[in-house]
Design a protein around this motif. Structure first.
Motif, PDB file in Angstrom:
ATOM      1  N   ASP A  56       0.831  -1.207   0.000  1.00  0.00           N
ATOM      2  CA  ASP A  56       0.000   0.000   0.000  1.00  0.00           C
ATOM      3  C   ASP A  56       0.867   1.260   0.000  1.00  0.00           C
ATOM      4  O   ASP A  56       0.538   2.247  -0.673  1.00  0.00           O
ATOM      5  CB  ASP A  56      -0.934   0.016   1.207  1.00  0.00           C
ATOM      6  N   ASP A  57       1.977   1.209   0.733  1.00  0.00           N
ATOM      7  CA  ASP A  57       2.879   2.364   0.765  1.00  0.00           C
ATOM      8  C   ASP A  57       3.517   2.580  -0.605  1.00  0.00           C
ATOM      9  O   ASP A  57       3.606   3.722  -1.083  1.00  0.00           O
ATOM     10  CB  ASP A  57       3.941   2.161   1.839  1.00  0.00           C
ATOM     11  N   GLU A  58       3.944   1.501  -1.231  1.00  0.00           N
ATOM     12  CA  GLU A  58       4.549   1.608  -2.568  1.00  0.00           C
ATOM     13  C   GLU A  58       3.546   2.147  -3.590  1.00  0.00           C
ATOM     14  O   GLU A  58       3.921   2.827  -4.544  1.00  0.00           O
ATOM     15  CB  GLU A  58       5.072   0.252  -3.021  1.00  0.00           C
ATOM     16  N   ASN A  59       2.268   1.834  -3.392  1.00  0.00           N
ATOM     17  CA  ASN A  59       1.215   2.299  -4.300  1.00  0.00           C
ATOM     18  C   ASN A  59       0.635   3.643  -3.873  1.00  0.00           C
ATOM     19  O   ASN A  59      -0.396   4.065  -4.411  1.00  0.00           O
ATOM     20  CB  ASN A  59       0.102   1.242  -4.400  1.00  0.00           C
ATOM     21  N   HIS A  60       1.290   4.299  -2.901  1.00  0.00           N
ATOM     22  CA  HIS A  60       0.900   5.635  -2.430  1.00  0.00           C
ATOM     23  C   HIS A  60      -0.528   5.673  -1.886  1.00  0.00           C
ATOM     24  O   HIS A  60      -1.236   6.667  -2.059  1.00  0.00           O
ATOM     25  CB  HIS A  60       1.085   6.675  -3.534  1.00  0.00           C
ATOM     26  N   LEU A  61      -0.947   4.574  -1.252  1.00  0.00           N
ATOM     27  CA  LEU A  61      -2.283   4.520  -0.664  1.00  0.00           C
ATOM     28  C   LEU A  61      -2.291   4.996   0.792  1.00  0.00           C
ATOM     29  O   LEU A  61      -3.352   5.317   1.320  1.00  0.00           O
ATOM     30  CB  LEU A  61      -2.829   3.089  -0.745  1.00  0.00           C
ATOM     31  N   ASP A  65       1.259  12.105   5.384  1.00  0.00           N
ATOM     32  CA  ASP A  65       1.578  12.678   6.701  1.00  0.00           C
ATOM     33  C   ASP A  65       1.595  11.626   7.819  1.00  0.00           C
ATOM     34  O   ASP A  65       1.862  11.961   8.964  1.00  0.00           O
ATOM     35  CB  ASP A  65       0.604  13.808   7.046  1.00  0.00           C
ATOM     36  N   LEU A  66       1.349  10.372   7.486  1.00  0.00           N
ATOM     37  CA  LEU A  66       1.359   9.295   8.481  1.00  0.00           C
ATOM     38  C   LEU A  66       2.789   8.799   8.685  1.00  0.00           C
ATOM     39  O   LEU A  66       3.465   8.417   7.728  1.00  0.00           O
ATOM     40  CB  LEU A  66       0.468   8.134   8.021  1.00  0.00           C
ATOM     41  N   GLN A  67       3.247   8.836   9.926  1.00  0.00           N
ATOM     42  CA  GLN A  67       4.569   8.296  10.211  1.00  0.00           C
ATOM     43  C   GLN A  67       4.551   6.795   9.940  1.00  0.00           C
ATOM     44  O   GLN A  67       3.633   6.098  10.349  1.00  0.00           O
ATOM     45  CB  GLN A  67       4.961   8.549  11.660  1.00  0.00           C
ATOM     46  N   ARG A  68       5.585   6.318   9.250  1.00  0.00           N
ATOM     47  CA  ARG A  68       5.609   4.903   8.904  1.00  0.00           C
ATOM     48  C   ARG A  68       7.022   4.336   8.910  1.00  0.00           C
ATOM     49  O   ARG A  68       7.392   3.542   8.054  1.00  0.00           O
ATOM     50  CB  ARG A  68       4.901   4.650   7.581  1.00  0.00           C
ATOM     51  N   GLY A  69       7.790   4.761   9.900  1.00  0.00           N
ATOM     52  CA  GLY A  69       9.127   4.216  10.065  1.00  0.00           C
ATOM     53  C   GLY A  69       9.105   2.710  10.268  1.00  0.00           C
ATOM     54  O   GLY A  69      10.063   2.010   9.929  1.00  0.00           O
ATOM     55  N   VAL A  70       8.007   2.202  10.787  1.00  0.00           N
ATOM     56  CA  VAL A  70       7.861   0.768  11.023  1.00  0.00           C
ATOM     57  C   VAL A  70       7.844  -0.014   9.708  1.00  0.00           C
ATOM     58  O   VAL A  70       8.107  -1.208   9.696  1.00  0.00           O
ATOM     59  CB  VAL A  70       6.597   0.486  11.869  1.00  0.00           C
ATOM     60  N   LEU A  71       7.599   0.685   8.608  1.00  0.00           N
ATOM     61  CA  LEU A  71       7.606   0.019   7.309  1.00  0.00           C
ATOM     62  C   LEU A  71       9.001  -0.027   6.702  1.00  0.00           C
ATOM     63  O   LEU A  71       9.232  -0.765   5.749  1.00  0.00           O
ATOM     64  CB  LEU A  71       6.638   0.719   6.345  1.00  0.00           C
ATOM     65  N   SER A  72       9.915   0.747   7.257  1.00  0.00           N
ATOM     66  CA  SER A  72      11.272   0.727   6.724  1.00  0.00           C
ATOM     67  C   SER A  72      12.037  -0.415   7.365  1.00  0.00           C
ATOM     68  O   SER A  72      11.978  -0.618   8.567  1.00  0.00           O
ATOM     69  CB  SER A  72      11.949   2.071   7.007  1.00  0.00           C
ATOM     70  N   GLU A  73      12.732  -1.187   6.540  1.00  0.00           N
ATOM     71  CA  GLU A  73      13.534  -2.280   7.087  1.00  0.00           C
ATOM     72  C   GLU A  73      14.642  -1.747   7.977  1.00  0.00           C
ATOM     73  O   GLU A  73      14.959  -2.330   9.007  1.00  0.00           O
ATOM     74  CB  GLU A  73      14.130  -3.132   5.961  1.00  0.00           C
ATOM     75  N   ASP A  74      15.235  -0.636   7.574  1.00  0.00           N
ATOM     76  CA  ASP A  74      16.323  -0.069   8.361  1.00  0.00           C
ATOM     77  C   ASP A  74      15.867   0.319   9.766  1.00  0.00           C
ATOM     78  O   ASP A  74      16.601   0.119  10.731  1.00  0.00           O
ATOM     79  CB  ASP A  74      16.922   1.153   7.663  1.00  0.00           C
ATOM     80  N   GLY A  75      14.677   0.867   9.890  1.00  0.00           N
ATOM     81  CA  GLY A  75      14.190   1.301  11.195  1.00  0.00           C
ATOM     82  C   GLY A  75      14.127   0.159  12.195  1.00  0.00           C
ATOM     83  O   GLY A  75      14.680   0.246  13.301  1.00  0.00           O
ATOM     84  N   ILE A  76      13.490  -0.924  11.811  1.00  0.00           N
ATOM     85  CA  ILE A  76      13.358  -2.067  12.722  1.00  0.00           C
ATOM     86  C   ILE A  76      14.676  -2.817  12.835  1.00  0.00           C
ATOM     87  O   ILE A  76      15.072  -3.226  13.929  1.00  0.00           O
ATOM     88  CB  ILE A  76      12.206  -2.992  12.285  1.00  0.00           C
ATOM     89  N   ASP A  77      15.385  -2.982  11.719  1.00  0.00           N
ATOM     90  CA  ASP A  77      16.681  -3.675  11.779  1.00  0.00           C
ATOM     91  C   ASP A  77      17.670  -2.925  12.675  1.00  0.00           C
ATOM     92  O   ASP A  77      18.389  -3.538  13.463  1.00  0.00           O
ATOM     93  CB  ASP A  77      17.271  -3.854  10.386  1.00  0.00           C
ATOM     94  N   ASP A  78      17.711  -1.604  12.546  1.00  0.00           N
ATOM     95  CA  ASP A  78      18.585  -0.806  13.409  1.00  0.00           C
ATOM     96  C   ASP A  78      18.194  -0.960  14.872  1.00  0.00           C
ATOM     97  O   ASP A  78      19.047  -1.080  15.751  1.00  0.00           O
ATOM     98  CB  ASP A  78      18.554   0.669  13.013  1.00  0.00           C
ATOM     99  N   PHE A  79      16.888  -0.952  15.130  1.00  0.00           N
ATOM    100  CA  PHE A  79      16.397  -1.144  16.500  1.00  0.00           C
ATOM    101  C   PHE A  79      16.814  -2.511  17.032  1.00  0.00           C
ATOM    102  O   PHE A  79      17.319  -2.625  18.161  1.00  0.00           O
ATOM    103  CB  PHE A  79      14.872  -0.999  16.546  1.00  0.00           C
ATOM    104  N   LEU A  80      16.638  -3.556  16.241  1.00  0.00           N
ATOM    105  CA  LEU A  80      16.994  -4.907  16.682  1.00  0.00           C
ATOM    106  C   LEU A  80      18.494  -5.038  16.912  1.00  0.00           C
ATOM    107  O   LEU A  80      18.927  -5.684  17.876  1.00  0.00           O
ATOM    108  CB  LEU A  80      16.516  -5.952  15.667  1.00  0.00           C
ATOM    109  N   PHE A  81      19.297  -4.430  16.046  1.00  0.00           N
ATOM    110  CA  PHE A  81      20.748  -4.446  16.208  1.00  0.00           C
ATOM    111  C   PHE A  81      21.142  -3.742  17.508  1.00  0.00           C
ATOM    112  O   PHE A  81      21.937  -4.267  18.289  1.00  0.00           O
ATOM    113  CB  PHE A  81      21.412  -3.768  15.004  1.00  0.00           C
TER     114      PHE A  81
END
Length: 100
Positions: A56-61, A65-81
């Protein structure tokens, strides 16, 4: 007259150590109280729902203005690291403290 300044110094050290230990225990209690939230995040990270949200994010749905860092692999991967590094650091410090 004998100088007992060292007693005051040791009292200050004891007070600081108690305060630091109390602060650490408070943080550990907070982390422990929120372990279900961590589990929820991990379930979402590996879920079909997240896959759909990524599409949905890739299709601009999703609204811009909605925060969506949780959709970025880097965000969660960095957190897990960082989480793993913190756990390792806690273990290393705990072992060193036990050896003192």
């Amino acid at each position: 007259m004998k100088n007992y300044e060292h007693i005051s110094q040791m009292e200050n050290i004891l007070t600081q150590q108690i305060q630091q230990l109390n602060a650490l225990n408070h943080l550990l209690d907070t982390i422990d109280a929120h372990k279900d939230a961590y589990d929820t995040l991990m379930q979402y990270y590996y879920s079909h729902q997240r896959t759909q949200d990524l599409e949905d994010d890739e299709n601009h749905l999703i609204p811009e203005d909605l925060q969506r860092g949780v959709l970025s692999e880097d965000g969660i991967d960095d957190f897990l690291f960082e989480r793993r590094n913190t756990i390792m650091r806690m273990l290393e410090i705990a072992v060193a403290m036990m050896k003192q």
